[in-house]
Design a protein around this motif. Structure first.
Motif, PDB file in Angstrom:
ATOM      1  N   ILE A   1       2.573  -4.893  -0.396  1.00  0.00           N
ATOM      2  CA  ILE A   1       1.453  -3.936  -0.595  1.00  0.00           C
ATOM      3  C   ILE A   1       1.860  -2.638  -1.030  1.00  0.00           C
ATOM      4  O   ILE A   1       1.404  -2.214  -1.745  1.00  0.00           O
ATOM      5  CB  ILE A   1       0.802  -3.859   0.778  1.00  0.00           C
ATOM      6  N   PRO A   2       2.981  -2.045  -0.479  1.00  0.00           N
ATOM      7  CA  PRO A   2       3.275  -0.685  -0.883  1.00  0.00           C
ATOM      8  C   PRO A   2       3.863  -0.630  -2.150  1.00  0.00           C
ATOM      9  O   PRO A   2       3.413   0.191  -3.139  1.00  0.00           O
ATOM     10  CB  PRO A   2       4.715  -0.597   0.114  1.00  0.00           C
ATOM     11  N   CYS A   3       4.473  -1.877  -3.073  1.00  0.00           N
ATOM     12  CA  CYS A   3       5.030  -1.919  -4.274  1.00  0.00           C
ATOM     13  C   CYS A   3       3.597  -2.230  -5.160  1.00  0.00           C
ATOM     14  O   CYS A   3       3.846  -1.361  -6.030  1.00  0.00           O
ATOM     15  CB  CYS A   3       6.267  -3.180  -4.382  1.00  0.00           C
ATOM     16  N   ILE A   4       2.852  -2.942  -4.814  1.00  0.00           N
ATOM     17  CA  ILE A   4       1.782  -2.972  -5.764  1.00  0.00           C
ATOM     18  C   ILE A   4       0.986  -1.657  -5.740  1.00  0.00           C
ATOM     19  O   ILE A   4       0.497  -1.400  -6.767  1.00  0.00           O
ATOM     20  CB  ILE A   4       0.755  -4.248  -4.896  1.00  0.00           C
ATOM     21  N   ILE A   5       0.677  -0.855  -4.817  1.00  0.00           N
ATOM     22  CA  ILE A   5       0.107   0.240  -4.570  1.00  0.00           C
ATOM     23  C   ILE A   5       0.924   1.376  -5.388  1.00  0.00           C
ATOM     24  O   ILE A   5       0.092   1.930  -6.600  1.00  0.00           O
ATOM     25  CB  ILE A   5       0.074   0.808  -3.310  1.00  0.00           C
ATOM     26  N   LYS A   6       2.135   1.230  -5.637  1.00  0.00           N
ATOM     27  CA  LYS A   6       2.940   2.261  -6.291  1.00  0.00           C
ATOM     28  C   LYS A   6       2.989   1.796  -7.765  1.00  0.00           C
ATOM     29  O   LYS A   6       2.805   2.614  -8.702  1.00  0.00           O
ATOM     30  CB  LYS A   6       4.124   2.496  -5.697  1.00  0.00           C
TER      31      LYS A   6
ATOM     32  N   ALA B   1       9.204   2.829   3.286  1.00  0.00           N
ATOM     33  CA  ALA B   1      10.093   3.547   2.525  1.00  0.00           C
ATOM     34  C   ALA B   1      11.301   2.557   2.034  1.00  0.00           C
ATOM     35  O   ALA B   1      11.477   2.683   0.846  1.00  0.00           O
ATOM     36  CB  ALA B   1      10.744   4.702   3.126  1.00  0.00           C
ATOM     37  N   LEU B   2      11.612   1.471   2.754  1.00  0.00           N
ATOM     38  CA  LEU B   2      12.526   0.852   2.557  1.00  0.00           C
ATOM     39  C   LEU B   2      12.010  -0.371   1.327  1.00  0.00           C
ATOM     40  O   LEU B   2      12.648  -0.574   0.555  1.00  0.00           O
ATOM     41  CB  LEU B   2      13.061   0.026   3.822  1.00  0.00           C
ATOM     42  N   GLN B   3      10.712  -0.788   1.860  1.00  0.00           N
ATOM     43  CA  GLN B   3      10.135  -1.776   0.900  1.00  0.00           C
ATOM     44  C   GLN B   3      10.070  -0.992  -0.373  1.00  0.00           C
ATOM     45  O   GLN B   3      10.269  -1.555  -1.499  1.00  0.00           O
ATOM     46  CB  GLN B   3       8.686  -2.253   1.424  1.00  0.00           C
ATOM     47  N   LEU B   4       9.398   0.219  -0.504  1.00  0.00           N
ATOM     48  CA  LEU B   4       9.250   0.841  -1.793  1.00  0.00           C
ATOM     49  C   LEU B   4      10.734   0.929  -2.626  1.00  0.00           C
ATOM     50  O   LEU B   4      10.721   0.823  -3.853  1.00  0.00           O
ATOM     51  CB  LEU B   4       8.599   2.030  -1.552  1.00  0.00           C
ATOM     52  N   LYS B   5      12.010   1.396  -2.011  1.00  0.00           N
ATOM     53  CA  LYS B   5      12.978   1.216  -2.608  1.00  0.00           C
ATOM     54  C   LYS B   5      13.347   0.066  -2.973  1.00  0.00           C
ATOM     55  O   LYS B   5      14.216   0.036  -4.275  1.00  0.00           O
ATOM     56  CB  LYS B   5      13.920   1.521  -1.291  1.00  0.00           C
TER      57      LYS B   5
ATOM     58  N   VAL C   1      -5.065  -0.585   5.165  1.00  0.00           N
ATOM     59  CA  VAL C   1      -5.473  -1.633   4.507  1.00  0.00           C
ATOM     60  C   VAL C   1      -5.213  -2.867   5.750  1.00  0.00           C
ATOM     61  O   VAL C   1      -5.912  -3.811   5.741  1.00  0.00           O
ATOM     62  CB  VAL C   1      -4.554  -2.100   3.148  1.00  0.00           C
ATOM     63  N   LEU C   2      -3.902  -2.961   6.215  1.00  0.00           N
ATOM     64  CA  LEU C   2      -3.547  -3.972   7.160  1.00  0.00           C
ATOM     65  C   LEU C   2      -4.485  -3.960   8.327  1.00  0.00           C
ATOM     66  O   LEU C   2      -4.743  -4.952   9.018  1.00  0.00           O
ATOM     67  CB  LEU C   2      -2.021  -3.782   7.571  1.00  0.00           C
TER      68      LEU C   2
END
Ligand code: HEC
Length: 136
Positions: free
Chosen positions: A70-75, A128-132, A111-112
């Motif tokens: 989800i975080p990467c899809i948003i970004k 933050a780790l997932q975004l990295k 969302v979750l």
């Protein structure tokens, strides 16, 4: 004396839990505001999506199967055909370079919490780790 200790323990527990709840409420309500601003025009306030064009978020099997995306899809948005609740979608979702990691954490938690039955709780360092690691 014994009773006093139990009372102390109980009040500490209640205090600890209410602290967690306050943080969660704060995060979810920030997330809701950001969602209204950046997501609801497509996915709708109630997460229903839009016919065969925009996939739903509310009770979407995609969120349950790939919560860590989800975080990467948003970004970075999304640009490949996907299947959500047995329906195929292939329009492009735009990226959101203006959102901070913290904003993305708030939206992901909203969302979750709001759209899945598990109401999963996540923390900002996880996001933050997932975004990295997006795209790796
Ligand atoms: C301009 C319309 C639009 C906006 C705004 C938008 N999305 Fe999307 N979103 C889409 C489309 C279209 C797809 C499917 C993309 C594909 O097929 O590659 C999608 C896919 C998704 C998915 C994966 C599929 C699913 O239904 O679970 C998630 C999660 C998601 N969006 C969340 C968000 C969030 C959160 C925001 C706000 C930050 C947002 N989107 C903003 C159009 C949009």
């Amino acid at each position: 004396m014994k009773r006093f200790n139990w009372l102390l323990l109980l009040s500490l527990l209640v205090f600890a839990c209410s602290d967690v709840n306050t943080n969660l409420l704060h995060t979810v309500s920030n997330g809701r505001m950001l969602y209204e601003e950046h997501c609801a025009n497509c996915h709708q306030s109630n997460g229903s999506g839009l016919a065969q064009l925009i996939p739903p978020l509310n009770r979407a099997d995609y969120l349950v199967n790939y919560p860590q995306q989800i975080p990467c899809i948003i970004k970075f948005g999304m640009d490949s055909a996907i299947k959500v609740n047995e329906q195929v979608y292939h329009l492009k979702m735009p990226s959101n370079p203006q959102l901070t990691d913290k904003d993305i954490y708030y939206i992901t938690q909203f969302v979750l919490y709001n759209f899945t039955d598990s109401h999963a709780i996540i923390n900002d360092s996880e996001v933050a780790l997932q975004l990295k690691n997006c795209g790796k």
